[in-house]
Structures are given as structure tokens and as C-alpha cells.
Motif scaffolding. Structure first.
Motif, PDB file in Angstrom:
ATOM      1  N   GLN A  60       0.836  -1.198   0.000  1.00 57.72           N
ATOM      2  CA  GLN A  60       0.000   0.000   0.000  1.00 57.72           C
ATOM      3  C   GLN A  60       0.877   1.256   0.000  1.00 57.72           C
ATOM      4  OE1 GLN A  60      -2.912   0.083   3.139  1.00 57.72           O
ATOM      5  NE2 GLN A  60      -3.926   1.902   2.331  1.00 57.72           N
ATOM      6  N   ALA A  61       2.007   1.189   0.695  1.00 60.76           N
ATOM      7  CA  ALA A  61       2.937   2.326   0.714  1.00 60.76           C
ATOM      8  C   ALA A  61       3.506   2.588  -0.681  1.00 60.76           C
ATOM      9  CB  ALA A  61       4.067   2.071   1.710  1.00 60.76           C
ATOM     10  N   MET A  62       3.815   1.532  -1.404  1.00 64.48           N
ATOM     11  CA  MET A  62       4.325   1.706  -2.770  1.00 64.48           C
ATOM     12  C   MET A  62       3.243   2.314  -3.677  1.00 64.48           C
ATOM     13  SD  MET A  62       7.480   0.988  -2.819  1.00 64.48           S
ATOM     14  CE  MET A  62       7.780   0.953  -4.570  1.00 64.48           C
ATOM     15  N   GLN A  63       1.999   1.902  -3.493  1.00 57.98           N
ATOM     16  CA  GLN A  63       0.901   2.488  -4.267  1.00 57.98           C
ATOM     17  C   GLN A  63       0.741   3.965  -3.926  1.00 57.98           C
ATOM     18  OE1 GLN A  63      -2.549   0.104  -3.418  1.00 57.98           O
ATOM     19  NE2 GLN A  63      -1.883  -1.588  -4.733  1.00 57.98           N
ATOM     20  N   MET A  64       0.881   4.303  -2.639  1.00 56.93           N
ATOM     21  CA  MET A  64       0.802   5.701  -2.219  1.00 56.93           C
ATOM     22  C   MET A  64       1.885   6.512  -2.926  1.00 56.93           C
ATOM     23  SD  MET A  64       1.691   7.525   1.426  1.00 56.93           S
ATOM     24  CE  MET A  64       3.352   6.922   1.289  1.00 56.93           C
ATOM     25  N   LYS A  65       3.094   5.990  -2.932  1.00 51.96           N
ATOM     26  CA  LYS A  65       4.226   6.665  -3.569  1.00 51.96           C
ATOM     27  C   LYS A  65       3.930   6.925  -5.048  1.00 51.96           C
ATOM     28  CE  LYS A  65       8.953   5.477  -5.011  1.00 51.96           C
ATOM     29  NZ  LYS A  65       9.566   6.763  -5.016  1.00 51.96           N
ATOM     30  N   GLU A  66       3.476   5.910  -5.748  1.00 53.20           N
ATOM     31  CA  GLU A  66       3.191   6.045  -7.180  1.00 53.20           C
ATOM     32  C   GLU A  66       2.076   7.061  -7.441  1.00 53.20           C
ATOM     33  OE1 GLU A  66       2.356   2.067  -8.489  1.00 53.20           O
ATOM     34  OE2 GLU A  66       4.409   1.397  -8.061  1.00 53.20           O
ATOM     35  N   LYS A  67       1.016   7.008  -6.647  1.00 53.69           N
ATOM     36  CA  LYS A  67      -0.106   7.926  -6.845  1.00 53.69           C
ATOM     37  C   LYS A  67       0.286   9.369  -6.548  1.00 53.69           C
ATOM     38  CE  LYS A  67      -3.806   4.611  -6.265  1.00 53.69           C
ATOM     39  NZ  LYS A  67      -4.931   4.172  -5.466  1.00 53.69           N
ATOM     40  N   LEU A  68       1.052   9.576  -5.486  1.00 54.96           N
ATOM     41  CA  LEU A  68       1.474  10.942  -5.153  1.00 54.96           C
ATOM     42  C   LEU A  68       2.396  11.506  -6.234  1.00 54.96           C
ATOM     43  CD1 LEU A  68       2.127  10.725  -1.298  1.00 54.96           C
ATOM     44  CD2 LEU A  68       0.305  11.975  -2.459  1.00 54.96           C
ATOM     45  N   GLU A  69       3.326  10.692  -6.705  1.00 53.94           N
ATOM     46  CA  GLU A  69       4.264  11.160  -7.724  1.00 53.94           C
ATOM     47  C   GLU A  69       3.579  11.375  -9.068  1.00 53.94           C
ATOM     48  OE1 GLU A  69       8.466   9.383  -5.991  1.00 53.94           O
ATOM     49  OE2 GLU A  69       7.404   8.225  -7.506  1.00 53.94           O
ATOM     50  N   ALA A  73       2.319  17.437  -8.679  1.00 59.78           N
ATOM     51  CA  ALA A  73       2.616  18.400  -7.614  1.00 59.78           C
ATOM     52  C   ALA A  73       3.644  17.838  -6.633  1.00 59.78           C
ATOM     53  CB  ALA A  73       1.347  18.768  -6.866  1.00 59.78           C
ATOM     54  N   VAL A  74       3.655  16.515  -6.482  1.00 61.59           N
ATOM     55  CA  VAL A  74       4.632  15.853  -5.614  1.00 61.59           C
ATOM     56  C   VAL A  74       5.770  15.361  -6.501  1.00 61.59           C
ATOM     57  CG1 VAL A  74       5.037  13.956  -3.989  1.00 61.59           C
ATOM     58  CG2 VAL A  74       2.863  15.191  -3.950  1.00 61.59           C
ATOM     59  N   ARG A  75       6.942  15.955  -6.290  1.00 64.75           N
ATOM     60  CA  ARG A  75       8.107  15.597  -7.113  1.00 64.75           C
ATOM     61  C   ARG A  75       8.650  14.220  -6.760  1.00 64.75           C
ATOM     62  NH1 ARG A  75       9.221  20.935  -5.736  1.00 64.75           N
ATOM     63  NH2 ARG A  75      10.670  20.250  -4.123  1.00 64.75           N
ATOM     64  N   GLN A  76       8.709  13.936  -5.462  1.00 63.96           N
ATOM     65  CA  GLN A  76       9.241  12.648  -5.038  1.00 63.96           C
ATOM     66  C   GLN A  76       8.620  12.218  -3.719  1.00 63.96           C
ATOM     67  OE1 GLN A  76      13.408  12.708  -4.143  1.00 63.96           O
ATOM     68  NE2 GLN A  76      13.235  14.380  -2.680  1.00 63.96           N
ATOM     69  N   ALA A  77       8.526  10.918  -3.562  1.00 59.88           N
ATOM     70  CA  ALA A  77       8.089  10.317  -2.299  1.00 59.88           C
ATOM     71  C   ALA A  77       9.081   9.198  -2.016  1.00 59.88           C
ATOM     72  CB  ALA A  77       6.678   9.773  -2.412  1.00 59.88           C
ATOM     73  N   VAL A  78       9.940   9.418  -1.037  1.00 61.99           N
ATOM     74  CA  VAL A  78      10.979   8.446  -0.708  1.00 61.99           C
ATOM     75  C   VAL A  78      10.541   7.684   0.535  1.00 61.99           C
ATOM     76  CG1 VAL A  78      13.406   8.128  -0.117  1.00 61.99           C
ATOM     77  CG2 VAL A  78      12.732   9.996  -1.639  1.00 61.99           C
ATOM     78  N   LEU A  79      10.355   6.375   0.374  1.00 60.16           N
ATOM     79  CA  LEU A  79       9.918   5.524   1.472  1.00 60.16           C
ATOM     80  C   LEU A  79      11.121   4.892   2.158  1.00 60.16           C
ATOM     81  CD1 LEU A  79       7.043   3.672  -0.389  1.00 60.16           C
ATOM     82  CD2 LEU A  79       6.815   5.580   1.192  1.00 60.16           C
ATOM     83  N   ASN A  80      11.104   4.845   3.471  1.00 59.57           N
ATOM     84  CA  ASN A  80      12.130   4.145   4.236  1.00 59.57           C
ATOM     85  C   ASN A  80      11.392   3.162   5.133  1.00 59.57           C
ATOM     86  OD1 ASN A  80      14.101   3.276   6.066  1.00 59.57           O
ATOM     87  ND2 ASN A  80      15.217   5.207   5.918  1.00 59.57           N
ATOM     88  N   PHE A  81      11.392   1.894   4.715  1.00 60.19           N
ATOM     89  CA  PHE A  81      10.635   0.880   5.446  1.00 60.19           C
ATOM     90  C   PHE A  81      11.284   0.552   6.795  1.00 60.19           C
ATOM     91  CE2 PHE A  81       9.588   0.137   0.967  1.00 60.19           C
ATOM     92  CZ  PHE A  81       8.214   0.267   1.045  1.00 60.19           C
ATOM     93  N   ALA A 103      -3.219  13.843   1.777  1.00 60.89           N
ATOM     94  CA  ALA A 103      -3.295  12.862   0.693  1.00 60.89           C
ATOM     95  C   ALA A 103      -2.510  11.601   1.043  1.00 60.89           C
ATOM     96  CB  ALA A 103      -2.761  13.471  -0.604  1.00 60.89           C
ATOM     97  N   ALA A 104      -1.334  11.773   1.628  1.00 62.94           N
ATOM     98  CA  ALA A 104      -0.529  10.611   2.026  1.00 62.94           C
ATOM     99  C   ALA A 104      -1.277   9.783   3.072  1.00 62.94           C
ATOM    100  CB  ALA A 104       0.827  11.060   2.567  1.00 62.94           C
ATOM    101  N   MET A 105      -1.895  10.456   4.014  1.00 66.27           N
ATOM    102  CA  MET A 105      -2.644   9.744   5.048  1.00 66.27           C
ATOM    103  C   MET A 105      -3.853   9.032   4.461  1.00 66.27           C
ATOM    104  SD  MET A 105      -2.382  12.467   8.191  1.00 66.27           S
ATOM    105  CE  MET A 105      -3.360  11.466   9.308  1.00 66.27           C
ATOM    106  N   LYS A 106      -4.558   9.693   3.560  1.00 61.87           N
ATOM    107  CA  LYS A 106      -5.740   9.095   2.922  1.00 61.87           C
ATOM    108  C   LYS A 106      -5.350   7.865   2.106  1.00 61.87           C
ATOM    109  CE  LYS A 106      -9.992   9.333   1.080  1.00 61.87           C
ATOM    110  NZ  LYS A 106     -11.121   8.877   1.824  1.00 61.87           N
ATOM    111  N   LEU A 107      -4.253   7.972   1.350  1.00 62.46           N
ATOM    112  CA  LEU A 107      -3.812   6.853   0.524  1.00 62.46           C
ATOM    113  C   LEU A 107      -3.326   5.665   1.357  1.00 62.46           C
ATOM    114  CD1 LEU A 107      -2.005   8.844  -2.294  1.00 62.46           C
ATOM    115  CD2 LEU A 107      -4.119   7.506  -2.506  1.00 62.46           C
TER     116      LEU A 107
END
Length: 192
Positions: A60-69, A73-81, A103-107
Motif C-alpha cells: 500500500q505504501a508503494m501504491q501511495m508513492k506512485e499515486k502521489l508522484e 505536484a509531488v516531485r518525489q516520495a521516498v519511502l524508508n521501510f 493525501a498521504a494519510m488518505k492513501l
């Protein structure tokens, strides 16, 4: 007795200053949701959020990253698991920081949890202890009494005894009877 109150007030004041949240890194003054999406740092165009759900639900976090990017408006979303954080870089001329955070919280599906009233660890512990005592009383009495009913009966008996021994002028008796009636009257069947 006064000494106990003074010590309690001193410890309470010390605890309040010891647990004062650090706002020096949250320059955008975004709301921080303890245990859900805590703002670790915010600058114009950049937010770092601590979100335990990232490590718990990596897909779900990876989907959030893809949707935000994909918004532009969102240039990057860097996840640190490993640290359960997400670093969000966004174009502040296109979107506000609070919108990116929301948006990040909703996703991540945190909008429902955010609406619930927060429960402190101490309150949760007391609730667990109360449920255990209630379960024990129910087992010991074969389901005849629960902990609330047992406490109400004990207070009623103590109040009647005080009333008989000291008369109606004794505030202790009236107080005990009021407590008993409060226990009987509040939320039948464990509802408060």
C-alpha cells in the motif's frame, strides 16, 4: 496530605515539560497525529512523516508513492521501510503542505483512524485491567455479578450500615449511597 498534592503537582509539571513536543523541525506547523502520521520535519516544499503503516503495509505504501508522484505536484516520495518514514518533496506553488500530508494519510487508509478519539496507553492499560477484574468476578460468581454490580452492592451495603450507625447527617453514608446509585444508573451491561 498537602505534601502529597505538592509532590503530585511538581511531578505533573515536570512531566509536562519533559514531554513537550519539539516544534523546531516543523516549520510549516503541520498537525502531527501520534502513532499515525507524525511530522518529523517540514520545510517549504518538503515534509518527512513517521508513518508506522508504511512498514506494516509495504504494498500500500508503494501504491501511495506512485499515486502521489503521478499528481505532478509531488516531485518525489521516498519511502524508508526500516524507519517507517516517508520524505515528500512537493511543488509549493501548486499544492499546500497540509494537502500533501492529508493525501498521504488518505492513501495509506489513515483517515478513519484519525477520526477516532485517541486513547492513552495508561487508559488502555486501566481498561485491560478492569476487563480482567470484571471477567474474574463473573467467573467467581457464575455470571451472577460483574465488577460494577459487585462494587455497587458493596457501596450500598456500606452506605446502609453508615446510615444505621451514624444517621442521615453523616456525609459518608450519603456519599456511598450516591456512588452506588451512580454505578447502578450508568450504562447498563458495560456501556458507559
Amino acid at each position: 496530605m498537602k505534601r502529597c498534592w505538592l509532590i503530585a503537582l511538581t511531578l505533573g509539571g515536570a512531566a509536562m515539560t519533559a514531554f513537550k513536543p519539539e516544534q523546531q523541525h516543523n516549520l510549516m506547523r503541520l498537525p502531527s497525529f501520534h502513532g499515525l502520521a507524525e511530522v518529523r520535519a517540514s520545510l517549504p516544499g518538503r515534509i518527512r512523516l513517521y508513518m508506522p503503516s508504511i512498514a506494516q503495509r509495504p504494498e500500500q505504501a508503494m501504491q501511495m508513492k506512485e499515486k502521489l508522484e503521478s499528481t505532478g505536484a509531488v516531485r518525489q516520495a521516498v519511502l524508508n521501510f526500516r524507519t517507517s518514514t516517508v520524505l515528500l518533496g512537493y511543488d509549493e506553488s501548486q499544492v499546500e503542505a497540509a494537502v500533501v500530508q492529508g493525501a498521504a494519510m488518505k492513501l495509506m487508509g489513515l483517515d478513519e483512524a484519525m477520526g477516532k478519539a485517541p486513547v492513552s496507553r495508561m487508559e488502555a492499560g486501566v481498561k485491560t485491567l478492569t476487563e480482567a477484574v470484571n471477567h474474574g468476578v463473573m467467573q467467581a460468581t457464575g455470571g451472577l455479578l460483574d465488577a460494577k454490580m459487585l462494587a455497587g452492592c458493596a457501596l450500598t451495603l456500606a452506605g446502609v450500615y453508615k446510615l444505621a450507625a451514624c444517621g442521615a447527617a453523616a456525609p459518608g453514608a450519603m456519599t456511598l449511597l450516591w456512588w452506588a446509585s451512580s454505578l447502578f444508573g450508568r450504562g447498563a451491561h458495560g456501556q458507559d
